[in-house]
Motif scaffolding. Sequence first.
Motif, mmCIF file in Angstrom:
data_model
loop_
_atom_site.group_PDB
_atom_site.id
_atom_site.type_symbol
_atom_site.label_atom_id
_atom_site.label_comp_id
_atom_site.label_asym_id
_atom_site.label_seq_id
_atom_site.Cartn_x
_atom_site.Cartn_y
_atom_site.Cartn_z
ATOM 1 N N LEU A 176 38.882 -66.633 -4.740
ATOM 2 C CA LEU A 176 38.412 -67.172 -3.469
ATOM 3 C C LEU A 176 37.129 -66.468 -3.054
ATOM 4 N N TYR A 177 36.202 -67.244 -2.499
ATOM 5 C CA TYR A 177 34.956 -66.701 -1.959
ATOM 6 C C TYR A 177 34.777 -67.231 -0.548
ATOM 7 N N GLY A 178 34.617 -66.323 0.418
ATOM 8 C CA GLY A 178 34.365 -66.698 1.803
ATOM 9 C C GLY A 178 32.929 -66.414 2.156
ATOM 10 N N THR A 179 32.191 -67.437 2.585
ATOM 11 C CA THR A 179 30.772 -67.268 2.896
ATOM 12 C C THR A 179 30.583 -66.565 4.229
ATOM 13 N N ASP A 180 29.393 -66.031 4.436
ATOM 14 C CA ASP A 180 29.016 -65.416 5.706
ATOM 15 C C ASP A 180 28.067 -66.371 6.423
ATOM 16 N N GLU A 181 28.573 -67.081 7.421
ATOM 17 C CA GLU A 181 27.748 -68.052 8.135
ATOM 18 C C GLU A 181 27.205 -67.508 9.460
ATOM 19 N N LYS A 182 27.387 -66.199 9.699
ATOM 20 C CA LYS A 182 26.870 -65.584 10.917
ATOM 21 C C LYS A 182 26.058 -64.345 10.565
ATOM 22 N N ARG A 183 25.176 -64.476 9.594
ATOM 23 C CA ARG A 183 24.383 -63.331 9.156
ATOM 24 C C ARG A 183 23.411 -62.909 10.249
ATOM 25 N N THR A 184 23.310 -61.607 10.453
ATOM 26 C CA THR A 184 22.449 -61.059 11.501
ATOM 27 C C THR A 184 21.565 -59.962 10.922
ATOM 28 N N LEU A 185 20.549 -59.591 11.690
ATOM 29 C CA LEU A 185 19.625 -58.537 11.282
ATOM 30 C C LEU A 185 20.020 -57.247 12.006
#
Length: 370
Positions: A176-185
């Motif tokens: 399973l791979y869960g994406t990061d849809e809230k990437r921040t700096l």
Amino acid sequence: MNKTHIALAIAALMPAAAAMADVTIYGEIRGGYEYNKTYSSTFSLDGNNKLQGGSQINDWTSRIGFKGNEDLGNGLKAIWQVENRVHIDGTTGAGSTQDTFATRDSFIGLAGESWGKFRLGRLSNYANDMMEQVDPGYYSDESVGGLGMFTRLDGRQNNAVRYDSPNWNGFSFALLYGTDEKRTLTNGSTTNNQTWNLGLSYENSGFFGKYNYQNWNDADKLTSVKDWHRLEAGYIANNLYAALGYQQIQGYGLGTFYNGSLSSSINTAVVNAGYTQAQINGAKLKTKELALTLGYTFGAFTPYFSYVKGYDASLNGNTIDKSGYDQFVLALDYALSKRTEVYTSYGHVKWKDGALDKENSFGLGLVHRF
């Protein structure tokens, strides 16, 4: 209406009926009476620093789902599912347990006879849907009448893709791979809070061995879990139920433990050990736990005994004295039919640090599958 009109009406309905033929409605309704004397969202400490307790009618994770498939030919199928949490006790839940659509495993995908299945959506990690043999009981979030602390990281991942292999002579795996849809700096660098989960399994003639590993990429260095390993093995056949589990969890600070009692116990033990908050922040915290469940079926009755040993945690490699726990659960399942059961249990937890009273739960209820 004459025969011609009836025949025309039936013919008009047939395509719609055929289109709906692959849809299955399924679920479980589970709930019962509980007396809980626990440290939870409902019961906390009184003025004398003692645990409160009380009677409750609680839902035991009821759900309803819809699923289906379409044969695409050459052994290929389109598959889909929408599964939803429901509460039969009048509450509506919160967060991932809220009574809304797709709060449980919900996906669309493809399945092949020779190559397995591929899904995308909201999906369980491997431990949540393919393991948990050490925790066969029914209970609420308020209760210690089950192994909720041991299984605290078992859950679902939003924005996920998962591949499940076919079975090769008892061997199989899932990724399973869960994406990061809230990437921040942060501090000039982009976060990458992806998660990876691997599951391995071997099953043969009632014997099984399963392994789960999950990694969270850029874990928060103050409060997050980083790595998690679990191994389960045992034998479930011929009326005998035996399952052994071991897990190790490593994270940062005290956020590794988001179960209320466990977090409170670890925090107390860390403070008693003389650690400052500055030493806790960013420090690697590791726990190890061992679980054993035994059961045997006599006709319609199946009694269970479960025991969990939570070993003392370590902070940056240093053991934190009296930060562990011991738990046991006694349970009895009575099958009224193939789909309906009466279930009762008693659970007890003792915390080594002494900050909490011994926690206890009693439950008696019904389970029906459809």
